[in-house]
Write a protein that holds these residues in place. Structure first.
Motif, PDB file in Angstrom:
ATOM      1  N   LYS A  26       1.317   2.443  10.567  1.00 58.32           N
ATOM      2  CA  LYS A  26       1.151   2.205   8.922  1.00 58.32           C
ATOM      3  C   LYS A  26       1.617   2.058   8.518  1.00 58.32           C
ATOM      4  O   LYS A  26       1.838   1.337   7.079  1.00 58.32           O
ATOM      5  CB  LYS A  26       0.356   3.800   8.941  1.00 58.32           C
ATOM      6  N   SER A  27       2.795   2.361   8.506  1.00 58.63           N
ATOM      7  CA  SER A  27       4.233   1.305   7.420  1.00 58.63           C
ATOM      8  C   SER A  27       4.787   1.717   7.824  1.00 58.63           C
ATOM      9  O   SER A  27       5.976   2.700   8.846  1.00 58.63           O
ATOM     10  CB  SER A  27       4.491   2.123   5.609  1.00 58.63           C
ATOM     11  N   GLY A  75       4.473   1.730   0.069  1.00 61.16           N
ATOM     12  CA  GLY A  75       5.339   1.447  -0.553  1.00 61.16           C
ATOM     13  C   GLY A  75       7.049   1.967  -0.383  1.00 61.16           C
ATOM     14  O   GLY A  75       7.585   2.154  -1.360  1.00 61.16           O
ATOM     15  N   MET A  91      -5.789  -4.612  -4.047  1.00 58.18           N
ATOM     16  CA  MET A  91      -4.334  -5.151  -4.703  1.00 58.18           C
ATOM     17  C   MET A  91      -5.075  -6.516  -4.813  1.00 58.18           C
ATOM     18  O   MET A  91      -3.827  -7.002  -6.038  1.00 58.18           O
ATOM     19  CB  MET A  91      -3.296  -6.301  -3.378  1.00 58.18           C
ATOM     20  N   GLU A 126      -5.499  -7.520  15.296  1.00 56.18           N
ATOM     21  CA  GLU A 126      -4.626  -6.047  14.473  1.00 56.18           C
ATOM     22  C   GLU A 126      -6.068  -5.118  15.657  1.00 56.18           C
ATOM     23  O   GLU A 126      -5.548  -4.167  16.655  1.00 56.18           O
ATOM     24  CB  GLU A 126      -5.302  -5.486  13.587  1.00 56.18           C
ATOM     25  N   THR A 134       7.490   0.497   2.806  1.00 54.92           N
ATOM     26  CA  THR A 134       7.543  -0.638   3.658  1.00 54.92           C
ATOM     27  C   THR A 134       9.068  -1.169   3.039  1.00 54.92           C
ATOM     28  O   THR A 134       8.913  -1.996   2.429  1.00 54.92           O
ATOM     29  CB  THR A 134       6.542  -1.799   3.860  1.00 54.92           C
ATOM     30  N   GLN A 165       1.191  -1.713   0.096  1.00 54.55           N
ATOM     31  CA  GLN A 165      -0.329   0.005   0.041  1.00 54.55           C
ATOM     32  C   GLN A 165       0.783   0.821  -0.285  1.00 54.55           C
ATOM     33  O   GLN A 165       0.718   2.165  -0.997  1.00 54.55           O
ATOM     34  CB  GLN A 165      -0.799   0.215   1.310  1.00 54.55           C
ATOM     35  N   SER A 178      -5.449  -2.124   7.200  1.00 54.32           N
ATOM     36  CA  SER A 178      -5.772  -1.458   5.380  1.00 54.32           C
ATOM     37  C   SER A 178      -7.102  -2.195   4.738  1.00 54.32           C
ATOM     38  O   SER A 178      -7.404  -3.750   5.239  1.00 54.32           O
ATOM     39  CB  SER A 178      -4.631  -2.187   4.334  1.00 54.32           C
TER      40      SER A 178
HETATM   41  C1  BG6 Z   1       2.414  -3.246   8.384  1.00 59.06           C
HETATM   42  C2  BG6 Z   1       0.984  -2.899   8.596  1.00 59.06           C
HETATM   43  O1  BG6 Z   1       2.704  -3.273   9.594  1.00 59.06           O
HETATM   44  O2  BG6 Z   1       2.825  -3.586   7.225  1.00 59.06           O
HETATM   45  C3  BG6 Z   1      -0.447  -3.937   8.288  1.00 59.06           C
HETATM   46  O3  BG6 Z   1       0.492  -2.688  10.119  1.00 59.06           O
HETATM   47  C4  BG6 Z   1       0.532  -3.079   6.519  1.00 59.06           C
HETATM   48  O4  BG6 Z   1      -1.782  -3.213   7.898  1.00 59.06           O
HETATM   49  C5  BG6 Z   1       1.668  -4.049   6.059  1.00 59.06           C
HETATM   50  O5  BG6 Z   1      -0.445  -4.554   5.638  1.00 59.06           O
HETATM   51  C6  BG6 Z   1       2.006  -3.611   5.015  1.00 59.06           C
HETATM   52  O6  BG6 Z   1       2.121  -2.209   4.630  1.00 59.06           O
HETATM   53  P1  BG6 Z   1       2.419  -2.058   3.050  1.00 59.06           P
HETATM   54  O7  BG6 Z   1       2.111  -0.254   2.937  1.00 59.06           O
HETATM   55  O8  BG6 Z   1       3.212  -2.580   2.245  1.00 59.06           O
HETATM   56  O9  BG6 Z   1       1.571  -2.585   2.326  1.00 59.06           O
END
Ligand code: BG6
Length: 364
Positions: free
Chosen positions: A359-360, A108, A165, A245, A110, A106, A158
């Motif tokens: 959130k990320s 971009g 996705m 969560e 992580t 989500q 999410s």
């Molecule tokens: C986690 C969030 O740390 O990262 C989750 O708490 C999320 O909710 C996951 O699904 C991945 O995040 P992203 O931004 O890479 O989709």
């Protein structure tokens, strides 16, 4: 801006009919029964050349990747699997030239997923992104991709990004399938089903108050199971993840088929199960498992289709509209978002910002 909703999660759940419209807009080609994905930067010849697909993501994005892997195997008949990017990056992975790698995220941003992309590129692999945030680190690092166009997602849990996705994977599966053995008619069957989806999602959202009633009951359990098999298993994983969560209840996902190989020992009146029971070739097997749980005193809530005949089984049901079988996981997941939301609501927890989570996750 909450736009009148009590939480971002509620707003984002309700936005799904429109966000689904956005990801499919301009991408469905009725003439050739295929998805137009120019951003992938892959020619038909290149698309034909892949003999394997590997999907990488974290958390819910990883479960969406599992949904996607099954779709790709079913529609394109290419071996596909999903792996947690957080594990992949640490295990010195073997990168193959004829594998299409797909990074799904989500935000971009992580870090585990970004490092997985880096590792693939360093070893000469081809990686495309399925990313929501335009211009994000992962989107820029990939060789091409499909933007999710879900719009900004604020709640930690999410929802609309995840749905997009899964739809993004359906589009990629169409693109990979139509340069192989997937017929124009089968491509068209999926396209028509995708077009019907926003309206179907709306009808699930209308069931919110009924789902809220079930949620209140389930929120009182300290521990619960979510079970599904094959297409339904990643749905169960995502359902359990959401519950953990934001409701802080122990929720464990299991393949329905594996219940009898161990976890059935835990079933009693205090451990309810949410069972994914779609109308498909595995319905009878799923019903048999529901019966086994009931026989041990366990309560069951089924997420199911209208056509499924539960016979004598006294099981409360959340019924979702039927789509094409390959796409069923997308709609089966939506009530589980509402279930977790309303459980957390009835428990009084901070829905948009659950404890200990970000959130990320952008740092090690
Ligand atoms: C986690 C969030 O740390 O990262 C989750 O708490 C999320 O909710 C996951 O699904 C991945 O995040 P992203 O931004 O890479 O989709």
């Amino acid at each position: 801006d909450l736009g009148g909703y009590p939480h971002y999660m509620a707003k984002e759940i309700q936005e799904q009919p429109e966000s689904v419209e956005r990801i499919i807009r301009g991408r469905l080609d009725d003439r050739f029964g295929v998805a137009r994905l120019d951003g992938l930067n892959l020619t038909p010849r290149e698309l034909r050349g892949f003999s394997r697909v590997k999907i990488l993501g974290c958390g819910s994005a990883y479960y969406a990747g599992q949904v996607g892997a099954t779709m790709i195997e079913e529609l394109a008949r290419i071996p596909a699997d999903a792996e947690a990017a957080s594990e992949f990056r640490y295990r010195n992975p073997i990168i193959e030239a004829d594998t299409l790698y797909i990074a799904v995220s989500q935000s971009g941003e992580t870090i585990d997923t970004a490092f997985a992309v880096e590792e693939i590129k360093r070893k000469g692999g081809r990686v495309v992104g399925l990313v929501n945030v335009v211009g994000s680190t992962i989107a820029r690092a990939c060789d091409g991709g499909v933007y999710l166009h879900a719009g900004p997602e604020i709640a930690v849990a999410s929802t609309k990004a995840l749905t997009n996705m899964a739809i993004g994977f359906a589009l990629i599966a169409l693109a990979l399938g139509r340069v192989r053995d997937l017929s124009n008619a089968d491509g068209q069957r999926i396209i028509d089903a995708l077009r019907a989806m926003p309206g179907q999602i709306k009808s699930i959202l209308d069931e919110g108050p009924r789902i809220a009633e079930h949620a209140k009951e389930f929120a009182t359990a300290n521990s619960l199971f979510f079970v599904g098999r094959v297409r339904g298993y990643p749905v169960a994983r995502e359902g359990a993840q959401k519950f953990k969560e934001i409701s802080y209840r122990h929720a464990e996902a299991y393949q329905t088929s594996e219940l009898k190989h161990g976890p059935l020992a835990l079933i009693d009146a205090a451990l309810p199960t949410v069972a994914i029971v779609p109308a498909d070739e595995l319905t009878d097997r799923n019903l048999a498992a529901v019966q086994q749980i009931k026989a041990r005193g366990g309560a069951v809530l089924a997420v199911t289709h209208e056509d499924v005949d539960f016979g004598e089984l006294d099981v409360p049901r959340i019924v979702v509209p039927k789509t094409e079988p390959e796409l069923d996981p997308i709609l089966l997941t939506i009530p589980l978002q509402l279930l977790a939301y309303h459980a957390a609501l009835s428990l009084g927890y901070d829905i948009d910002k659950p404890r200990n989570l970000a959130k990320s996750v952008t740092v090690e």
